[in-house]
Design an enzyme around this catalytic site. Structure first.
Site, PDB file in Angstrom:
ATOM      1  CG  ASP A 154       7.449  59.326  17.747  1.00  0.00           C
ATOM      2  OD1 ASP A 154       6.325  59.137  18.571  1.00  0.00           O
ATOM      3  OD2 ASP A 154       7.553  58.174  17.267  1.00  0.00           O
ATOM      4  CG  HIS A 199       8.579  51.970  12.691  1.00  0.00           C
ATOM      5  ND1 HIS A 199       7.816  52.945  11.848  1.00  0.00           N
ATOM      6  CD2 HIS A 199       7.474  51.869  13.716  1.00  0.00           C
ATOM      7  CE1 HIS A 199       6.807  53.203  12.304  1.00  0.00           C
ATOM      8  NE2 HIS A 199       6.359  52.399  13.524  1.00  0.00           N
ATOM      9  CD  GLU A 234       9.624  54.669   9.637  1.00  0.00           C
ATOM     10  OE1 GLU A 234       9.456  53.350   9.873  1.00  0.00           O
ATOM     11  OE2 GLU A 234       8.746  55.416   9.357  1.00  0.00           O
ATOM     12  CG  ASN A 294       8.483  49.769   9.296  1.00  0.00           C
ATOM     13  OD1 ASN A 294       8.298  49.919  10.494  1.00  0.00           O
ATOM     14  ND2 ASN A 294       8.559  50.944   8.303  1.00  0.00           N
TER      15      ASN A 294
HETATM   16  P1  PGA Z   1       0.279  51.489  15.973  1.00  0.00           P
HETATM   17  O1  PGA Z   1       1.681  52.090  15.659  1.00  0.00           O
HETATM   18  O2  PGA Z   1       0.295  51.399  17.325  1.00  0.00           O
HETATM   19  O3  PGA Z   1      -0.545  52.745  15.416  1.00  0.00           O
HETATM   20  O4  PGA Z   1       0.167  50.016  15.293  1.00  0.00           O
HETATM   21  C1  PGA Z   1       2.685  51.431  16.242  1.00  0.00           C
HETATM   22  C2  PGA Z   1       4.143  52.307  15.871  1.00  0.00           C
HETATM   23  O5  PGA Z   1       4.164  52.435  14.840  1.00  0.00           O
HETATM   24  O6  PGA Z   1       5.048  51.997  16.480  1.00  0.00           O
END
Ligand code: PGA
Length: 251
Positions: A67, A138, A143, A136
């Site tokens: 992304d 994702h 999301e 969450n």
């Molecule tokens: P993070 O994010 O590694 O910064 O915890 C993981 C994600 O949102 O996929």
């Protein structure tokens, strides 16, 4: 599904780097899907060390990032392009033309998404996809309540994701509210998936992803349907799981 559970962040990072290094050794022209965020930083560090010690080369590897933020210049230190250059691409021998990251600055986003999918297909598909997971649930920027059939597309970031990612920006107002992300279908087409998680704040989404109902409300739960997925977890991220199912290395 295989669940590898190790002691801490560094062991998780090393294990994940070893999995990717094995893939690259077995198939030097591998197509590798990569993730950003704080979780894979240690993994990239171990991969750079594997490169420096001559164990692996990225000369023939092609990468596709999951992304990129919408409308954030690639030279902005918060862009995922910048992150990837800093943590991996500038430190290894990958040719520039083998690097693929969605371009969030183009006018025609729909066209960019189609182009990205076509590029993946032209390279023969993703051999191994690295994922983190949001609190969450994702994966990528897919999301909660995403459609499982989505390919690469423009997403609106969830409020929790904006709050979580604000730690990288000087204020929450600066966090982009949109991004381009591979869709669940793009991710599920990868031949292998490696999901990394570290820390207690991921324990709930990890538990739901593995034992919960398969539902778009918890996007990572779709991974239960993938034939070749490994979760590499530190013990904080794994603490809610049933210990019988884990490949534990800390006991
Ligand atoms: P993070 O994010 O590694 O910064 O915890 C993981 C994600 O949102 O996929």
């Amino acid at each position: 599904m295989r669940i590898i559970c190790v002691n801490n962040y560094d062991e998780m990072s090393e294990k994940a780097a070893n999995i990717l290094a094995s893939q690259i050794i077995l198939k030097p022209e591998s197509v590798v899907g990569l993730a950003t965020g704080s979780t894979p930083i240690g993994m990239y560090d171990h991969m750079v060390r594997a490169y420096e010690s001559g164990k692996i080369s990225f000369q023939r590897v092609t990468t596709f990032n999951l992304d990129e933020y919408f409308n954030l210049d690639k030279n902005n230190p918060q862009s995922y392009y910048f992150y990837m250059k800093k943590n991996l691409y500038d430190k290894v021998d990958i040719p520039n033309e083998n690097i693929n990251i969605p371009n969030g600055m183009v006018e025609d986003i729909e066209r960019e998404c189609i182009r990205y999918e076509k590029e993946i297909r032209n390279k023969g598909g993703i051999d191994i996809q690295v994922l983190g997971i949001g609190r969450n649930g994702h994966i990528g920027f897919n999301e909660p309540d995403i459609k499982f059939e989505a390919l690469t597309h423009m997403v609106n970031l969830d409020e929790q994701t904006i709050r979580d990612n604000s730690r990288f920006f000087s204020s929450i107002e600066e966090v982009p509210t949109k991004a381009i992300s591979m869709g669940i279908k793009t991710i599920m087409r990868a031949k292998k998936i490696v999901l990394l998680a570290s820390g207690k704040e991921k324990a709930e989404s990890i538990y739901e992803a593995i034992y919960g109902k398969i539902t778009p409300t918890l996007p990572a739960s779709v991974l239960q349907l993938h034939p070749d997925v490994v979760f590499v977890l530190d013990k904080d991220a794994a603490w809610k799981l049933d210990s019988k199912e884990l490949d534990k290395e800390y006991l």
